[in-house]
Design a protein around this motif. Structure first.
Motif, PDB file in Angstrom:
ATOM      1  N   VAL A 113       0.865  -1.187   0.000  1.00  0.00           N
ATOM      2  CA  VAL A 113       0.000   0.000   0.000  1.00  0.00           C
ATOM      3  C   VAL A 113       0.897   1.232   0.000  1.00  0.00           C
ATOM      4  CG1 VAL A 113      -1.749   1.320   1.258  1.00  0.00           C
ATOM      5  CG2 VAL A 113      -1.838  -1.194   1.233  1.00  0.00           C
ATOM      6  N   GLY A 114       0.834   2.012  -1.067  1.00  0.00           N
ATOM      7  CA  GLY A 114       1.644   3.217  -1.154  1.00  0.00           C
ATOM      8  C   GLY A 114       0.945   4.406  -0.525  1.00  0.00           C
ATOM      9  N   ILE A 115       1.687   5.189   0.247  1.00  0.00           N
ATOM     10  CA  ILE A 115       1.162   6.433   0.805  1.00  0.00           C
ATOM     11  C   ILE A 115       2.009   7.570   0.235  1.00  0.00           C
ATOM     12  CG2 ILE A 115       2.509   6.066   2.930  1.00  0.00           C
ATOM     13  CD1 ILE A 115      -0.854   7.961   2.736  1.00  0.00           C
ATOM     14  N   TRP A 116       1.361   8.429  -0.554  1.00  0.00           N
ATOM     15  CA  TRP A 116       2.025   9.511  -1.296  1.00  0.00           C
ATOM     16  C   TRP A 116       1.355  10.802  -0.862  1.00  0.00           C
ATOM     17  CZ3 TRP A 116       0.566  10.891  -6.916  1.00  0.00           C
ATOM     18  CH2 TRP A 116       1.512  11.751  -7.485  1.00  0.00           C
ATOM     19  N   ALA A 117       1.799  11.329   0.281  1.00  0.00           N
ATOM     20  CA  ALA A 117       1.068  12.436   0.893  1.00  0.00           C
ATOM     21  C   ALA A 117       1.964  13.173   1.879  1.00  0.00           C
ATOM     22  CB  ALA A 117      -0.173  11.894   1.620  1.00  0.00           C
ATOM     23  N   SER A 163      -3.467   9.021  -1.625  1.00  0.00           N
ATOM     24  CA  SER A 163      -2.891  10.361  -1.749  1.00  0.00           C
ATOM     25  C   SER A 163      -3.999  11.400  -1.671  1.00  0.00           C
ATOM     26  CB  SER A 163      -2.143  10.506  -3.078  1.00  0.00           C
ATOM     27  OG  SER A 163      -3.055  10.612  -4.154  1.00  0.00           O
ATOM     28  N   PRO A 164      -3.654  12.666  -1.376  1.00  0.00           N
ATOM     29  CA  PRO A 164      -4.654  13.723  -1.457  1.00  0.00           C
ATOM     30  C   PRO A 164      -4.923  14.067  -2.918  1.00  0.00           C
ATOM     31  CG  PRO A 164      -2.531  14.616  -0.784  1.00  0.00           C
ATOM     32  CD  PRO A 164      -2.350  13.142  -0.902  1.00  0.00           C
ATOM     33  N   HIS A 165      -5.937  14.888  -3.132  1.00  0.00           N
ATOM     34  CA  HIS A 165      -6.204  15.385  -4.482  1.00  0.00           C
ATOM     35  C   HIS A 165      -5.107  16.367  -4.881  1.00  0.00           C
ATOM     36  CE1 HIS A 165      -9.218  17.606  -7.363  1.00  0.00           C
ATOM     37  NE2 HIS A 165      -8.121  17.230  -7.951  1.00  0.00           N
ATOM     38  N   THR A 166      -4.896  17.375  -4.045  1.00  0.00           N
ATOM     39  CA  THR A 166      -3.858  18.368  -4.286  1.00  0.00           C
ATOM     40  C   THR A 166      -3.212  18.755  -2.964  1.00  0.00           C
ATOM     41  OG1 THR A 166      -5.398  20.218  -4.061  1.00  0.00           O
ATOM     42  CG2 THR A 166      -5.055  19.359  -6.289  1.00  0.00           C
ATOM     43  N   PHE A 167      -2.021  19.296  -3.053  1.00  0.00           N
ATOM     44  CA  PHE A 167      -1.362  19.917  -1.904  1.00  0.00           C
ATOM     45  C   PHE A 167      -0.384  20.944  -2.441  1.00  0.00           C
ATOM     46  CE2 PHE A 167       2.209  20.125   1.168  1.00  0.00           C
ATOM     47  CZ  PHE A 167       1.519  20.719   2.212  1.00  0.00           C
ATOM     48  N   LYS A 168      -0.604  22.201  -2.034  1.00  0.00           N
ATOM     49  CA  LYS A 168       0.177  23.322  -2.566  1.00  0.00           C
ATOM     50  C   LYS A 168       0.123  23.290  -4.092  1.00  0.00           C
ATOM     51  CE  LYS A 168       3.107  23.999   1.496  1.00  0.00           C
ATOM     52  NZ  LYS A 168       4.485  24.078   2.044  1.00  0.00           N
ATOM     53  N   LYS A 169       1.283  23.220  -4.758  1.00  0.00           N
ATOM     54  CA  LYS A 169       1.299  23.233  -6.223  1.00  0.00           C
ATOM     55  C   LYS A 169       1.235  21.826  -6.829  1.00  0.00           C
ATOM     56  CE  LYS A 169       3.909  27.555  -6.541  1.00  0.00           C
ATOM     57  NZ  LYS A 169       5.128  28.215  -7.061  1.00  0.00           N
ATOM     58  N   GLN A 170       1.239  20.815  -5.975  1.00  0.00           N
ATOM     59  CA  GLN A 170       1.248  19.433  -6.456  1.00  0.00           C
ATOM     60  C   GLN A 170      -0.187  18.942  -6.653  1.00  0.00           C
ATOM     61  OE1 GLN A 170       3.802  17.540  -7.521  1.00  0.00           O
ATOM     62  NE2 GLN A 170       4.180  15.817  -6.166  1.00  0.00           N
TER      63      GLN A 170
END
Length: 591
Positions: A113-117, A163-170
């Motif tokens: 399970v990848g966590i990209w956040a 992962s989130p939808h967006t964070f800052k410019k990502q």
């Protein structure tokens, strides 16, 4: 003469002299040493710390259960920007629900399970849910761009990505859609990606309806009482020696390597780190500035707090010094974690704001803490003790660390004392142990050394030899009292503000630029960050600028890898065999 030789030997001078002459091809001195002095005076750079407490054979999931039973209503985490507070009992409850929800959509123990956040409360809960459900958590840097993410997913076969939808410019969803255009036409859990074939499930930490994805909260709601009971009943059947985490670390080749960490390694390393950081002496509110995805975050931060019942205070999802100061003031934090760069920023802001704060302990890792910074942390931040940690992902997290009563010298000039239940030695280029007082490559052996690199037997064998000594690639010296000092790095790694950066990956990117003939990347000194990334290039078009370079790298490399300095050169210093001499390149820039 005899007295002089005896004095020199007792003080390690003669043995050191003999060592260097032997390296210069003077074997007669070796004979002299053996004739004049008995073996009992032979001191090698070897340390063993057997510890005073036994190792504990338990999983991360069972550790959480024990802590929830012991500190039921104590706050485990305060996520200030998300306005969430969870007790240890609530964390256990939420973790089991998330683990059950993941089981409901088709995940089974052993799935990755990848966590990209960034540092969200959902990151923390995913960590715990994977431990409870028997899934292997794969920590992915939230700054990674499309090709970096694709490599990580494919390398270890990530089946589910959160992962989130967006964070800052990502924009995480946009990046995923770019890599897998099939996502938009797929039902949740039905993804069949050509570029990332293992990935089936995408879960977004968002209330937005994004095609092809589950919502995080919906997964939690999928949990049924029967599946939760299954999760709870399987805790005693899980083996502590099973893989719990996969963390990515780069090598000099530039390709990230996937480090396997077991439950046993994580629970024990974090327990002993927490003791050295005095989390066992009283309840602490810990201000968390470091990213969760890093070993500093998962082991030194989350793991230690779970072992000792500390409360994690997360000022914001991403590092912001002003929000750290707010958190320290409002939540009465007594301990803070960070890199030297973070402390420099915090000191700068505190000088302007002059908040009423008083920290007991500051834990610093990632690079050395200078004596000047040490004094600033005490005088400006009100810190009573500054503690250093040194380690590497391949050794779970920490192998050297400050002791309880260390003075300023130990905290600033050394990386501390060897951790419990570990051995350490220093070797030369030929693999031979060096005398005490001589520099050599640090090797460690013990329970916390990785099982290996995922699906990379060759690199694993290069890392860990037949006798189970893990080669760190760091050049050290040992003091007679068991403390270690960093002399330099054998590898070309650049440490920028606590982030490990390897030049090859950046060079590969720059060498695809149409106006660059050849590129080599080095680290140059920087007052705040420790080191900064400098691109040295031979060009076709001499009008190329740093701004051109930065724009070209954007979207191809994580932001902290993008060069912030540029040097245009006519030629590169090379050895007779054609290898670039980067130290000569650095020296030429200084002149």
């Amino acid at each position: 003469m005899v007295y002089l030789l005896e004095y020199m030997y007792y003080n390690d001078y003669l043995y050191t002299l003999v060592y260097y002459f032997r390296r210069l091809g003077k074997p007669f001195l070796s004979i002299l040493r053996n004739k004049l002095f008995s073996r009992r005076y032979h001191k090698l750079s070897y340390i063993h710390n057997p510890g005073t407490e036994p190792l504990k054979y338990k999983t991360v999931g069972s550790l959480l259960q024990e802590t929830a039973n012991k500190f039921s209503d104590r706050l485990a985490i305060i996520a200030r920007e998300q306005d969430q507070k969870l007790s240890f009992r609530e964390v256990l409850y939420q973790a089991d629900r998330l683990a059950a929800g993941l089981r409901r959509i088709g995940l089974v123990p052993g799935d990755r399970v990848g966590i990209w956040a960034p540092n969200l409360v959902e990151w923390y809960l995913t960590y715990m849910a994977c431990a409870r459900g028997g899934y292997v958590l794969v920590n992915i840097n939230p700054a990674y761009q499309p090709l970096e993410l694709e490599y990580c997913v494919n390398k270890v076969g990530v089946k589910c990505l959160i992962s989130p939808h967006t964070f800052k410019k990502q924009n995480y969803y946009q990046i995923l859609s770019e890599l897998s255009p099939e996502l938009a036409s797929s039902g949740p859990g039905k993804l069949k990606s050509k570029r990332m074939p293992s990935l089936q499930h995408v879960i977004t930490i968002s209330d937005d309806n994004l095609r092809g994805t589950y919502k995080y909260n919906d997964i939690v709601d999928y949990a049924s009482s029967s599946i939760i009971e299954v999760i709870q009943s399987t805790q005693s059947k899980m083996e502590p020696d099973q893989a719990c985490h996969i963390q990515f670390t780069s090598g000099t080749t530039g390709q990230p390597k996937a480090v396997i960490q077991t439950h046993f390694q994580l629970t024990n390393n974090s327990y002993f780190i927490g003791k050295r950081n005095e989390l066992d002496r009283k309840h602490h509110n810990v201000c968390v500035q470091v990213p969760f995805f890093h070993a500093f975050g998962t082991v030194v931060t989350i793991g230690c707090a779970t072992n000792h019942g500390a409360t994690l205070v997360v000022p914001s999802p991403g590092y912001e010094p002003d929000k750290s100061l707010d958190a320290i003031r409002d939540e009465k934090c007594s301990i803070i974690y960070g890199t030297p760069t973070m402390y420099i920023d915090l000191i700068t802001r505190q000088k302007e704001r002059n908040e009423d704060i008083s920290l007991e302990i500051a834990v610093s890792g990632g690079s050395s803490c200078s004596p000047h910074l040490f004094h600033e942390m005490k005088n400006i931040l009100g810190v009573r003790k500054v503690k250093s940690v040194f380690g590497l992902t391949e050794a779970t997290a920490v192998v050297f660390q400050s002791l309880y009563d260390d003075e300023e010298y130990e905290a600033t000039s050394t990386v501390g004392y060897l951790s419990d239940h570990l051995e350490a030695k220093l070797i030369d280029e030929e693999g031979q142990s060096v005398p005490l007082g001589c520099p050599g490559e640090l090797c460690v052996r013990g329970y916390c050394t990785t099982l290996g690199y995922y699906d990379d037997d060759q690199k694993t064998q290069e890392l860990i030899g037949a006798y189970k000594w893990l080669k760190t690639g760091d050049q050290f010296m040992f003091e007679e009292n068991g403390y270690g000092r960093i002399v330099g790095r054998l590898k070309e790694m650049i440490i920028r503000g606590g982030e490990n950066i390897f030049p090859k990956e950046i060079e590969d990117c720059l060498n695809t630029h149409p106006d660059i003939l050849e590129a080599h990347v080095i680290g140059i000194p920087h007052e705040r960050l420790g080191e900064e990334v400098c691109a040295c290039v031979k060009v076709l078009n001499e009008s190329i600028t740093l701004d051109n370079i930065r724009k070209y790298c954007k979207g191809k490399l994580a932001h902290f890898k993008i060069p912030s300095a540029l040097r245009i050169v006519d030629s590169f210093p090379k050895t007779a065999s054609g290898k670039i001499q980067k130290y000569q390149l650095l020296n030429s820039l200084k002149n």
